[in-house]
Design a protein around this motif. Structure first.
Motif, PDB file in Angstrom:
ATOM      1  N   TYR A  22       0.836  -1.199   0.000  1.00 10.61           N
ATOM      2  CA  TYR A  22       0.000   0.000   0.000  1.00 10.61           C
ATOM      3  C   TYR A  22       0.877   1.259   0.000  1.00 10.61           C
ATOM      4  O   TYR A  22       0.658   2.177  -0.796  1.00 10.61           O
ATOM      5  N   GLN A  23       1.876   1.296   0.862  1.00 11.73           N
ATOM      6  CA  GLN A  23       2.769   2.449   0.909  1.00 11.73           C
ATOM      7  C   GLN A  23       3.535   2.605  -0.408  1.00 11.73           C
ATOM      8  O   GLN A  23       3.717   3.718  -0.907  1.00 11.73           O
ATOM      9  N   TYR A  24       3.950   1.485  -0.980  1.00 13.78           N
ATOM     10  CA  TYR A  24       4.637   1.522  -2.278  1.00 13.78           C
ATOM     11  C   TYR A  24       3.700   2.090  -3.348  1.00 13.78           C
ATOM     12  O   TYR A  24       4.094   2.937  -4.146  1.00 13.78           O
ATOM     13  N   LEU A  25       2.445   1.636  -3.350  1.00 11.28           N
ATOM     14  CA  LEU A  25       1.475   2.132  -4.334  1.00 11.28           C
ATOM     15  C   LEU A  25       1.303   3.637  -4.209  1.00 11.28           C
ATOM     16  O   LEU A  25       1.308   4.350  -5.215  1.00 11.28           O
ATOM     17  N   LEU A  26       1.142   4.134  -3.001  1.00 12.17           N
ATOM     18  CA  LEU A  26       0.948   5.578  -2.825  1.00 12.17           C
ATOM     19  C   LEU A  26       2.097   6.366  -3.441  1.00 12.17           C
ATOM     20  O   LEU A  26       1.873   7.326  -4.181  1.00 12.17           O
ATOM     21  N   LYS A  27       3.328   5.950  -3.160  1.00 13.72           N
ATOM     22  CA  LYS A  27       4.498   6.664  -3.677  1.00 13.72           C
ATOM     23  C   LYS A  27       4.590   6.560  -5.195  1.00 13.72           C
ATOM     24  O   LYS A  27       4.852   7.553  -5.878  1.00 13.72           O
ATOM     25  N   PRO A  56      -9.787  -3.690  -8.032  1.00 15.49           N
ATOM     26  CA  PRO A  56      -8.362  -3.790  -7.710  1.00 15.49           C
ATOM     27  C   PRO A  56      -7.559  -2.742  -8.469  1.00 15.49           C
ATOM     28  O   PRO A  56      -7.845  -2.440  -9.626  1.00 15.49           O
ATOM     29  N   VAL A  57      -6.559  -2.169  -7.798  1.00 11.91           N
ATOM     30  CA  VAL A  57      -5.676  -1.176  -8.418  1.00 11.91           C
ATOM     31  C   VAL A  57      -4.225  -1.550  -8.131  1.00 11.91           C
ATOM     32  O   VAL A  57      -3.914  -2.147  -7.103  1.00 11.91           O
ATOM     33  N   TRP A  58      -3.356  -1.181  -9.062  1.00 12.71           N
ATOM     34  CA  TRP A  58      -1.935  -1.470  -8.954  1.00 12.71           C
ATOM     35  C   TRP A  58      -1.129  -0.211  -9.244  1.00 12.71           C
ATOM     36  O   TRP A  58      -1.588   0.679  -9.949  1.00 12.71           O
ATOM     37  N   PRO A  59       0.135  -0.180  -8.761  1.00 14.82           N
ATOM     38  CA  PRO A  59       0.971   0.996  -8.967  1.00 14.82           C
ATOM     39  C   PRO A  59       1.693   1.018 -10.309  1.00 14.82           C
ATOM     40  O   PRO A  59       2.144   2.071 -10.747  1.00 14.82           O
TER      41      PRO A  59
END
Length: 131
Positions: A22-27, A56-59
């Motif tokens: 989740y933190q990786y996705l935000l960044k 579903p969402v991905w970075p």
């Protein structure tokens, strides 16, 4: 536009726990100004939990495409600009009472959150990265 990830980066990130993903996705979403979904001929792919219908969402493209197997092999990864996510998707998902499953891995493990919460966290990340 994001820089393609190499296989070792993908493997490392796939092994993060759901909070770290989740933190990786935000960044990544804020840095690249895009978020990724899967689509088919009916529109956006949906997942179901016991309590929620989720998008579903991905970075990154690579993680979304990694899900396009089996029943979903005909799905295509599609990016949504961060501006469009803020202006249309957050409110559309909320109006349809849909949740977001953030960066599910191949075991279908991911955080399920409200679209407004994801929007808020993305905006907080934007403020951090603009300093």
């Amino acid at each position: 536009m994001s820089t393609p990830l190499d296989p070792s980066q993908i493997a490392t990130i796939q092994n993060y726990d759901s909070e770290k993903r989740y933190q990786y996705l935000l960044k990544e979403v804020v840095a690249n100004r895009e978020i990724w979904i899967l689509t088919d001929e009916h529109g956006c792919v949906m997942l179901n939990t016991e309590d929620d219908d989720c998008v579903p969402v991905w970075p990154n493209r690579e993680f979304a495409e990694a899900w396009a197997t089996g029943d979903w092999e005909s799905c295509k990864a599609e990016s949504i600009s961060l501006n469009k996510w803020h202006s249309r998707w957050t409110y559309g998902l909320a109006d349809d009472q849909l949740a977001v499953v953030v960066f599910p891995n191949v075991d279908e493990d991911g955080l399920v959150i409200d679209p407004e919460e994801l929007d808020f966290e993305l905006r907080q990340q934007e403020k951090k990265q603009s300093r």
